[in-house]
Design an enzyme around this catalytic site. Structure first.
Site, PDB file in Angstrom:
ATOM      1  CB  CYS A   1      -1.167   0.273   1.186  1.00  0.00           C
ATOM      2  SG  CYS A   1      -1.857   1.411   1.526  1.00  0.00           S
TER       3      CYS A   1
ATOM      4  CB  CYS B   1       1.220   1.357   4.623  1.00  0.00           C
ATOM      5  SG  CYS B   1      -0.746   0.906   5.413  1.00  0.00           S
TER       6      CYS B   1
ATOM      7  CG  ASN C   1     -14.300   7.856  -5.298  1.00  0.00           C
ATOM      8  OD1 ASN C   1     -15.796   8.604  -5.352  1.00  0.00           O
ATOM      9  ND2 ASN C   1     -14.134   7.553  -5.830  1.00  0.00           N
TER      10      ASN C   1
ATOM     11  CG  HIS D   1      -4.122   3.527   3.617  1.00  0.00           C
ATOM     12  ND1 HIS D   1      -3.377   2.728   4.290  1.00  0.00           N
ATOM     13  CD2 HIS D   1      -4.742   4.538   4.540  1.00  0.00           C
ATOM     14  CE1 HIS D   1      -3.001   3.204   5.145  1.00  0.00           C
ATOM     15  NE2 HIS D   1      -3.447   4.605   5.160  1.00  0.00           N
TER      16      HIS D   1
ATOM     17  CG  HIS E   1      -7.375   7.157   0.020  1.00  0.00           C
ATOM     18  ND1 HIS E   1      -8.003   5.469  -0.204  1.00  0.00           N
ATOM     19  CD2 HIS E   1      -7.239   7.710  -1.831  1.00  0.00           C
ATOM     20  CE1 HIS E   1      -7.784   6.123  -1.475  1.00  0.00           C
ATOM     21  NE2 HIS E   1      -8.096   6.853  -2.215  1.00  0.00           N
TER      22      HIS E   1
ATOM     23  CD  GLN F   1      -9.034  10.662  -6.047  1.00  0.00           C
ATOM     24  OE1 GLN F   1      -8.484  11.413  -6.548  1.00  0.00           O
ATOM     25  NE2 GLN F   1      -9.531   9.994  -5.716  1.00  0.00           N
TER      26      GLN F   1
HETATM   27 ZN   LIG Z   1      -2.221   1.076   3.251  1.00  0.00          ZN
END
Ligand SMILES: [Zn+2]
Length: 385
Positions: free
Chosen positions: A89, A92, A191, A202, A204, A206
């Site tokens: 990822c 991370c 999203n 993960h 998150h 935008q």
């Molecule tokens: Zn991650």
């Protein structure tokens, strides 16, 4: 830039939280936001020691002469990371064995420029003609915001102070990005769920800075302008007054915000969060409003997750007034949260009428959705399992 909607830089308690700034190996900006001010003072961002390829040149903009809408062609995005396993990822924190996009070993909230942007790199004022066949660099800026270092979380799992840090980061980014040359509209969104095209698990979101005003915003501005001419009033205030008077679609109302399912909701789950006073964007919220919003938004997401046995995919879209459009003063900040999920195992697909004509046919009444959400918000264990 115009004074109508200039980024809000207020003093004292309402001042926007400022990040610690760093640069990534390829020159992209990386910003660290902390839950507590003390962390900010002690933090020295580690250097990004990766070997990264040069940043791509911006995508190209083409204008659709039939609609007047701009389309960004970003061929480099084909190579972007798609649902990597957790041990690859990019969001991370970095560790001894692996360097990620975030050089630090731990973080609260980070914002950084997208490696595969739809707009940018580069921002400048641009004159674009409506002549057919012309293309332009798709300048602007695309940022990624990671809501925490924990790969397995979702936004609904965050605690209130962290949600507040995210709201503060959105506000600070809105102010700063709105001041960049050529940026017409700042759009923060999330999203959530592989079903709606998420390419990274993960937690998150935008932040897009567009070099033009987006089609749906133009439609809203047009409606708001007509409403002003006909009634002398602000459209969103009238919508809010209408929804409060009706009551049946209200999900929650606090001192600063009203949460409701709109009268003509287009999606099976659609919820709007609107500030009770007129404010153009997240940067214009007071500190108290930002705190309340963190609370309200967390409760809403937990309620949405409690609608079904498994977490519900959603798009959380923050509508903000454009930076310099003549009617920008009519547009009020609001969230539109939508989900295509219409039953435990069923998603609404945008088929012929919706996708081709933009003509929505809904099968769930907004009053039903509002009642279900009110019940879900009242469930104390609303957090996603
Ligand atoms: Zn991650």
């Amino acid at each position: 830039m115009s004074t109508m909607n200039s980024p809000t830089e207020t003093a004292g308690a309402d001042a926007l939280r400022q990040p610690v700034r760093a640069r990534m190996a390829d020159g992209r900006e990386l910003l660290y936001f902390f839950d507590h001010p003390g962390q900010h003072e002690d933090f020295v961002p580690p250097a990004d020691l990766r070997e990264l390829p040069e940043r791509p040149s911006p995508a190209r903009l083409r204008r659709d002469p039939l609609t007047g809408e701009w389309v960004s062609f970003a061929a480099h995005r084909q190579g972007r990371t798609h649902l990597p396993p957790a041990d690859e990822c990019p969001l991370c924190p970095s560790g001894p064995e692996r360097s990620t996009e975030v050089a630090a070993a731990q973080y609260d909230v980070v914002v950084f420029e997208n490696r595969f942007p739809s707009f940018g790199p580069g921002q400048q004022e641009q004159q674009r003609s409506e002549a057919m066949g012309e293309t332009y660099p798709a300048e602007g800026r695309c940022e990624v915001i990671a809501f925490g270092a924990d790969h397995g979380d979702s936004f609904a799992d965050l605690d209130v102070p962290r949600a507040r840090t995210v709201v503060d980061a959105w506000a600070q980014r809105t102010a700063e990005l709105s001041a960049l040359p050529g940026v017409e509209q700042v759009f923060a969104f999330e999203n959530r769920g592989a079903q709606i095209g998420v390419t990274l698990h993960h937690p998150h979101g935008q932040i897009y800075s567009y070099p033009y005003v987006t089609p749906r915003t133009l439609t809203q501005l047009d409606q708001a302008q007509r409403h002003r001419e006909e009634t002398g009033r602000n459209l969103m205030q009238d919508v809010l007054d209408f929804e409060v008077a009706a009551g049946t679609r209200i999900v929650e109302r606090t001192e600063y915000f009203t949460v409701f399912v709109p009268f003509a909701a287009r999606m099976p789950v659609e919820v709007h969060v609107v500030p009770n006073r007129h404010v153009a964007d997240l940067a214009g919220l007071t500190a108290r409003e930002r705190s309340d919003l963190a609370d309200v938004y967390l409760r809403l997401l937990r309620g949405v997750d409690a609608l079904y046995a498994t977490p519900t995919p959603y798009i959380a879209a923050w509508f903000q007034a454009p930076v310099r459009h003549p009617a920008a003063g009519e547009l009020r900040l609001h969230l539109q949260l939508t989900s295509p999920r219409r039953a435990e195992e069923k998603l609404k697909y945008l088929a012929g009428s919706e996708a081709a004509m933009g003509a929505f046919i809904a099968d769930v009444t907004p009053e039903t959705t509002a009642a279900r959400l009110r019940a879900a918000l009242a469930t104390p264990t609303g957090a996603s399992a």
